[in-house]
Write an enzyme that holds these catalytic residues in place. Sequence first.
Site, PDB file in Angstrom:
ATOM      1  N   ASN A 143       2.145  -5.730  -3.148  1.00  0.00           N
ATOM      2  CA  ASN A 143       0.577  -5.404  -2.666  1.00  0.00           C
ATOM      3  C   ASN A 143       0.255  -4.820  -2.141  1.00  0.00           C
ATOM      4  OD1 ASN A 143      -0.977  -7.650  -2.094  1.00  0.00           O
ATOM      5  ND2 ASN A 143      -1.063  -6.731   0.337  1.00  0.00           N
ATOM      6  N   GLU A 200      -6.275 -11.436  -0.628  1.00  0.00           N
ATOM      7  CA  GLU A 200      -6.915 -10.404   0.439  1.00  0.00           C
ATOM      8  C   GLU A 200      -8.179 -10.979   0.283  1.00  0.00           C
ATOM      9  OE1 GLU A 200      -4.841  -6.964   2.557  1.00  0.00           O
ATOM     10  OE2 GLU A 200      -2.889  -7.847   2.173  1.00  0.00           O
ATOM     11  N   GLU A 218       1.032  -1.458   0.120  1.00  0.00           N
ATOM     12  CA  GLU A 218       0.283  -0.177   0.075  1.00  0.00           C
ATOM     13  C   GLU A 218       0.894   0.736  -0.094  1.00  0.00           C
ATOM     14  OE1 GLU A 218      -2.968  -0.755   3.054  1.00  0.00           O
ATOM     15  OE2 GLU A 218      -3.553  -2.112   2.476  1.00  0.00           O
ATOM     16  N   HIS A 260     -10.444  -6.857  -1.248  1.00  0.00           N
ATOM     17  CA  HIS A 260     -11.725  -6.542  -0.817  1.00  0.00           C
ATOM     18  C   HIS A 260     -12.529  -5.689  -1.090  1.00  0.00           C
ATOM     19  CE1 HIS A 260      -8.897  -7.856   2.799  1.00  0.00           C
ATOM     20  NE2 HIS A 260      -7.860  -7.028   2.432  1.00  0.00           N
ATOM     21  N   ASP A 304     -11.986 -11.573   0.300  1.00  0.00           N
ATOM     22  CA  ASP A 304     -13.352 -11.207   0.957  1.00  0.00           C
ATOM     23  C   ASP A 304     -14.904  -9.896  -0.232  1.00  0.00           C
ATOM     24  OD1 ASP A 304     -12.020  -8.592   2.302  1.00  0.00           O
ATOM     25  OD2 ASP A 304     -11.564  -9.649   3.963  1.00  0.00           O
TER      26      ASP A 304
HETATM   27  O1  G3I Z   1      -1.921  -5.845  18.449  1.00  0.00           O
HETATM   28  C1  G3I Z   1      -3.939  -5.616  19.240  1.00  0.00           C
HETATM   29  C2  G3I Z   1      -3.302  -6.274  20.653  1.00  0.00           C
HETATM   30  O2  G3I Z   1      -2.846  -5.743  21.556  1.00  0.00           O
HETATM   31  C3  G3I Z   1      -4.825  -6.133  21.286  1.00  0.00           C
HETATM   32  O3  G3I Z   1      -5.169  -7.131  22.451  1.00  0.00           O
HETATM   33  C4  G3I Z   1      -6.338  -6.346  20.606  1.00  0.00           C
HETATM   34  C5  G3I Z   1      -7.306  -6.775  20.668  1.00  0.00           C
HETATM   35  O4  G3I Z   1      -8.237  -6.377  20.293  1.00  0.00           O
HETATM   36  O5  G3I Z   1      -5.634  -5.584  19.264  1.00  0.00           O
HETATM   37  C6  G3I Z   1      -4.364  -5.461  18.589  1.00  0.00           C
HETATM   38  O6  G3I Z   1      -4.374  -5.198  17.554  1.00  0.00           O
HETATM   39  C7  G3I Z   1      -5.297  -4.790  16.236  1.00  0.00           C
HETATM   40  C8  G3I Z   1      -4.231  -5.766  15.072  1.00  0.00           C
HETATM   41  O7  G3I Z   1      -5.314  -5.858  13.948  1.00  0.00           O
HETATM   42  C9  G3I Z   1      -3.319  -7.539  15.813  1.00  0.00           C
HETATM   43  O8  G3I Z   1      -4.604  -8.408  15.813  1.00  0.00           O
HETATM   44  C10 G3I Z   1      -6.367  -3.686  16.111  1.00  0.00           C
HETATM   45  O9  G3I Z   1      -6.438  -3.617  17.181  1.00  0.00           O
HETATM   46  C11 G3I Z   1      -6.320  -4.176  14.699  1.00  0.00           C
HETATM   47  O10 G3I Z   1      -7.057  -2.801  14.370  1.00  0.00           O
HETATM   48  C12 G3I Z   1      -5.886  -4.560  13.840  1.00  0.00           C
HETATM   49  O11 G3I Z   1      -6.581  -4.976  12.509  1.00  0.00           O
HETATM   50  C13 G3I Z   1      -5.660  -5.330  11.235  1.00  0.00           C
HETATM   51  C14 G3I Z   1      -5.521  -4.611  10.388  1.00  0.00           C
HETATM   52  O12 G3I Z   1      -5.093  -5.065   8.866  1.00  0.00           O
HETATM   53  C15 G3I Z   1      -4.679  -3.137  10.770  1.00  0.00           C
HETATM   54  O13 G3I Z   1      -4.661  -2.648   9.429  1.00  0.00           O
HETATM   55  C16 G3I Z   1      -6.347  -6.601  10.808  1.00  0.00           C
HETATM   56  O14 G3I Z   1      -6.271  -7.518  11.888  1.00  0.00           O
HETATM   57  C17 G3I Z   1      -6.101  -7.523   8.975  1.00  0.00           C
HETATM   58  O15 G3I Z   1      -6.729  -8.478   9.115  1.00  0.00           O
HETATM   59  C18 G3I Z   1      -5.539  -5.819   8.564  1.00  0.00           C
HETATM   60  O16 G3I Z   1      -5.482  -6.882   7.259  1.00  0.00           O
HETATM   61  C19 G3I Z   1      -5.042  -5.932   6.277  1.00  0.00           C
HETATM   62  C20 G3I Z   1      -3.534  -6.182   5.486  1.00  0.00           C
HETATM   63  O17 G3I Z   1      -2.494  -6.229   6.125  1.00  0.00           O
HETATM   64  C21 G3I Z   1      -3.297  -5.307   4.640  1.00  0.00           C
HETATM   65  N1  G3I Z   1      -4.253  -4.651   4.169  1.00  0.00           N
HETATM   66  C22 G3I Z   1      -5.854  -4.462   4.481  1.00  0.00           C
HETATM   67  C23 G3I Z   1      -6.085  -5.450   5.150  1.00  0.00           C
HETATM   68  C24 G3I Z   1      -7.258  -5.425   5.993  1.00  0.00           C
HETATM   69  O18 G3I Z   1      -7.155  -4.575   6.566  1.00  0.00           O
END
Ligand code: G3I
Length: 355
Positions: free
Chosen positions: A200, A265, A150, A236, A267
């Site tokens: 990507n 990715e 990105e 997405h 969905d």
């Molecule tokens: O790290 C904290 C953790 O300490 C805490 O316990 C937990 C409780 O909810 O949150 C954790 O952080 C989360 C993190 O994922 C790790 O699980 C964040 O809140 C959450 O916002 C984060 O979301 C991820 C997101 O990227 C971040 O922008 C999603 O799981 C993940 O699916 C998403 O993936 C991205 C790709 O990498 C790139 N392309 C877009 C895609 C969707 O946004």
Amino acid sequence: MLAGYWKYVVLSIALAAASPISPSLRASADRGGILVGTAVRPEQLSEPAYAATLAHEFNLLEPEDAMKWEVLHPAPETFDFTQADRIVPFAAQHNMKVRGHTLVWHQQNPKWLTEGRYTPDQLAQILEKHVKTVVGHYRGKVFAWDVVNEAFDERVVGKFRRTIWYDQPGIRRARKGSSYIEDCFRWAHEADPAALLFYNDAEAEAMNPKSDEIYAMVRDFRRRGVPIDGVGLQMHISNLHPDIPSISENIDRFTALGVQVHITEMDVALPVDADGNAEAEDLQLQAEIYRNIAAACLSHPGCTAIQTWGFTDKYSWIGSHSKRTQGAALLFDRNYRPKPAYDALRSVLERSRHR
Ligand code: G3I
């Protein structure tokens, strides 16, 4: 532990026996030489239904968050591979390939990095060390990397996203276009010359100004011998009427450059009620989208992987990121029952053996 193991075995057998006529996604994909994958979360691998479905249905996986900076590199001198090292052996045990995600991104970076006030020279050293350490750690185990994720700005056509890596302050290449991206690809290639290296991005699936920019960069890299092997189209989808011919044309132009395309990715988010349920009609529409995207990919020999961003509606980023108004985006429901989208994807993979 033993009870967990037996539950896992029984579930695997049950899943294998569930449909004696229809093969799994991966069985269909294997015959066509295709990769069918999913993003995974290490904390769920101990759940028998999760692990059994994953191993039975997919021949490719990618850590959803476990290889991002904030997880792998929690302090300047500390690398912590614990989470990702639960995923990579799972893949090996089940004869699955691993995509690595992601070496360079503007999100999910640790505070020590983003608030560290490093100079461009220091940042370049930090990034080079990160890329080489991580790729080196998984050398021979991760077959393809999303090296940079990105980097283009979707709001400003033709502009790179302003990030710590590009120009805030950047790694010595501030405002010099894709040259910081080029550095990252060269570092990754040095650390594992056999790994396939991908750029990507999101919202670049169809023909549009953003995919034009990415296309120009990849063409330039190919002409000058920068080691890039592929482009990841995230996919997405939340608009239920995607422009399939335009997506196909885009895949066409990238593969014509001699790089592979992976759908990385996918969905398809649906409107859901308070219990997370979608309308039956929307589930059918969703199935058609999976069918058409998969068919668009597989009509190009250079489009070699179709990967979804999770596989069960029980675990998906969509719910929390849409305040629970959207969801049901994946191939299996919350109880691991295949949805119409699953059947649609499998029928396309079945036909892929003829390609
Ligand atoms: O790290 C904290 C953790 O300490 C805490 O316990 C937990 C409780 O909810 O949150 C954790 O952080 C989360 C993190 O994922 C790790 O699980 C964040 O809140 C959450 O916002 C984060 O979301 C991820 C997101 O990227 C971040 O922008 C999603 O799981 C993940 O699916 C998403 O993936 C991205 C790709 O990498 C790139 N392309 C877009 C895609 C969707 O946004």
